[in-house]
Write an enzyme that holds these catalytic residues in place. Structure first.
Site, PDB file in Angstrom:
ATOM      1  N   HIS A   1      -2.320   0.514   3.119  1.00 18.59           N
ATOM      2  CA  HIS A   1      -4.281   0.216   2.634  1.00 18.59           C
ATOM      3  C   HIS A   1      -3.633  -1.143   1.683  1.00 18.59           C
ATOM      4  O   HIS A   1      -4.502  -1.586   0.758  1.00 18.59           O
ATOM      5  CB  HIS A   1      -5.002   0.920   2.868  1.00 18.59           C
ATOM      6  N   ASP A   2      -2.586  -0.565   0.626  1.00 18.21           N
ATOM      7  CA  ASP A   2      -2.320  -0.625  -0.126  1.00 18.21           C
ATOM      8  C   ASP A   2      -1.033  -1.635  -0.765  1.00 18.21           C
ATOM      9  O   ASP A   2      -0.571  -1.969  -1.651  1.00 18.21           O
ATOM     10  CB  ASP A   2      -2.265   0.218  -1.513  1.00 18.21           C
TER      11      ASP A   2
ATOM     12  N   LYS B   1      -0.727  -4.236  -3.632  1.00 20.38           N
ATOM     13  CA  LYS B   1      -0.037  -4.237  -4.571  1.00 20.38           C
ATOM     14  C   LYS B   1       1.530  -4.311  -4.871  1.00 20.38           C
ATOM     15  O   LYS B   1       1.965  -4.609  -6.135  1.00 20.38           O
ATOM     16  CB  LYS B   1       0.073  -2.392  -4.939  1.00 20.38           C
TER      17      LYS B   1
ATOM     18  N   HIS C   1      -5.638  -5.993  -5.195  1.00 19.68           N
ATOM     19  CA  HIS C   1      -4.509  -5.443  -4.832  1.00 19.68           C
ATOM     20  C   HIS C   1      -5.357  -5.836  -2.871  1.00 19.68           C
ATOM     21  O   HIS C   1      -4.728  -6.180  -2.086  1.00 19.68           O
ATOM     22  CB  HIS C   1      -4.127  -4.388  -4.630  1.00 19.68           C
TER      23      HIS C   1
ATOM     24  N   HIS D   1     -11.429  -1.527   1.921  1.00 17.14           N
ATOM     25  CA  HIS D   1     -11.437  -0.259   1.007  1.00 17.14           C
ATOM     26  C   HIS D   1     -11.971   0.549   0.242  1.00 17.14           C
ATOM     27  O   HIS D   1     -11.824   1.806   0.215  1.00 17.14           O
ATOM     28  CB  HIS D   1     -10.037   0.801   1.797  1.00 17.14           C
ATOM     29  N   HIS D   2     -12.187  -0.298  -0.901  1.00 17.97           N
ATOM     30  CA  HIS D   2     -12.929  -0.152  -2.047  1.00 17.97           C
ATOM     31  C   HIS D   2     -14.181  -0.613  -1.835  1.00 17.97           C
ATOM     32  O   HIS D   2     -15.035  -0.693  -2.552  1.00 17.97           O
ATOM     33  CB  HIS D   2     -12.166  -0.710  -2.980  1.00 17.97           C
TER      34      HIS D   2
ATOM     35  N   ASP E   1      -8.411   8.117   0.901  1.00 19.81           N
ATOM     36  CA  ASP E   1      -7.631   7.222  -0.399  1.00 19.81           C
ATOM     37  C   ASP E   1      -7.997   8.168  -1.487  1.00 19.81           C
ATOM     38  O   ASP E   1      -7.580   8.495  -2.308  1.00 19.81           O
ATOM     39  CB  ASP E   1      -8.511   6.080  -0.716  1.00 19.81           C
TER      40      ASP E   1
END
Length: 345
Positions: free
Chosen positions: A211-212, A215, A240, A264-265, A293
């Site tokens: 998911h990240d 970054k 990201h 996811h945000h 998260d």
């Protein structure tokens, strides 16, 4: 514990021995158990189980191992089997006498396609109360989750491209990699409790792990900044999810993972980013990852702040339920936290 969740300390370990030591301390203080021992069969054709314990002699472990083998890893009763010198017969009684324990409670351990046993050894012949048995089952749950987490971290990602991207992130920022593993683990716990199918759980696990990944493209001076970000720097960080989407979108078999990486945000109230989705527009797996998260972020210590106490984490999740997070999923996740925290009193 004042600053973190006990069960997070346990599953954050990559060592069964380390966690057995922590769990043994809890069992000793609460139910008078002298030792906890774990035995695992990893392969179908493995005849001798791997054994784990602390502060116990090899000779005693050999006797306990024989008891485990003689009782077929306690398959007969997943809720626990009590063995005592006074009631046991034959080889079991002989092994108990040689181990110098008067009483043992054994619990079957879920270990993927394999199996195992967790044994609580007592110097005297006792009968555990329902509350004490419940505590044993909680310790068993912690150990099963640790084993799953270690197995997960050892898995080789099926697509080499995923593995290469993730290893690149590992070199750049090991904290984010640990965070991704934790989010994948918590997401799987929540997904299973929420009734997600096995196929979807695998997609959830991999999507949460990646998911990240965006970054990778965030400048180090922002990603590693030992303090709070400025508005301008935060706007860079906010890129990201889209960067991760762009990194993955042309790889094979990623269509099920892209929503998790990109959204996811997002928030239930439509105030998230990058696409201002709201409510049911946000896929279920994405809503699961967003809670996992946030949970890991709140319970992790950073340079600029300590981790939050479990009561603060609960409060934050409840405050933002229905706004940032799916309200029903928050309720389910809090039930997981409550179940885990029972061990900690």
């Amino acid at each position: 514990m004042q600053n973190s969740l006990f069960f997070k300390n346990v599953i954050n370990s990559d060592s069964i021995f380390e966690s057995i030591g922590q769990l043994s301390d809890i069992a000793r203080k609460t139910i008078g158990c002298e030792h906890i021992s774990l035995f695992l069969i990893d392969e179908k054709h493995q005849s001798t189980p791997a054994s784990y314990s602390v502060n116990i002699s090899t000779a005693v472990m050999e006797q306990l191992q024989q008891i485990v083998l003689q009782t077929q890893f306690f398959f007969r009763n997943p809720d626990g089997i009590r063995l005592s010198v006074h009631k046991a017969e034959g080889h079991i009684k002989k092994y108990l006498i040689m181990s110098k324990y008067e009483c043992i409670y054994g619990f079957h351990i879920k270990h993927g396609p394999s199996y195992g046993a967790l044994m609580f050894s007592f110097p005297s012949d006792i009968q555990l109360t329902e509350d004490q048995l419940h505590l044993c089952n909680l310790i068993k749950l912690h150990m099963e989750q640790l084993i799953k987490k270690i197995q997960f971290r050892r898995q080789v990602l099926k697509q080499k491209a995923y593995e290469n991207l993730f290893n690149t992130l590992r070199v750049k920022d090991s904290f984010t990699v640990d965070h991704c593993y934790n989010v994948a683990f918590y997401s799987t716990l929540l997904g299973a409790k929420a009734g997600v199918s096995e196929t979807e759980l695998e997609r959830l696990k991999l999507g949460a792990l990646l998911h990240d990944i965006g970054k990778l493209a965030i400048p180090d001076h922002i990603l590693m900044k030992p303090g709070r970000l400025s508005d301008e720097e935060f706007n860079v960080i906010r890129q990201h999810p889209v960067i991760g989407y762009e990194l993955l979108k042309d790889l094979p078999d990623v269509e099920h993972l892209l929503p998790i990486v990109k959204w996811h945000h997002e928030r239930m109230d439509g105030k998230g980013y990058p696409d201002n989705l709201q409510g049911e527009e946000i896929p279920l797996l994405v809503r699961i990852v967003s809670i996992a998260d946030a949970f890991d972020a709140m319970t992790s210590t950073r340079v600029y702040r300590d981790s939050l106490h479990v009561h603060e984490v609960r409060e934050q999740l409840l405050i933002h339920a229905g706004k940032q997070f799916d309200e029903e999923l928050v309720r389910i996740f809090l039930s997981i936290i409550d179940e885990q925290m029972q061990m900690n009193g």
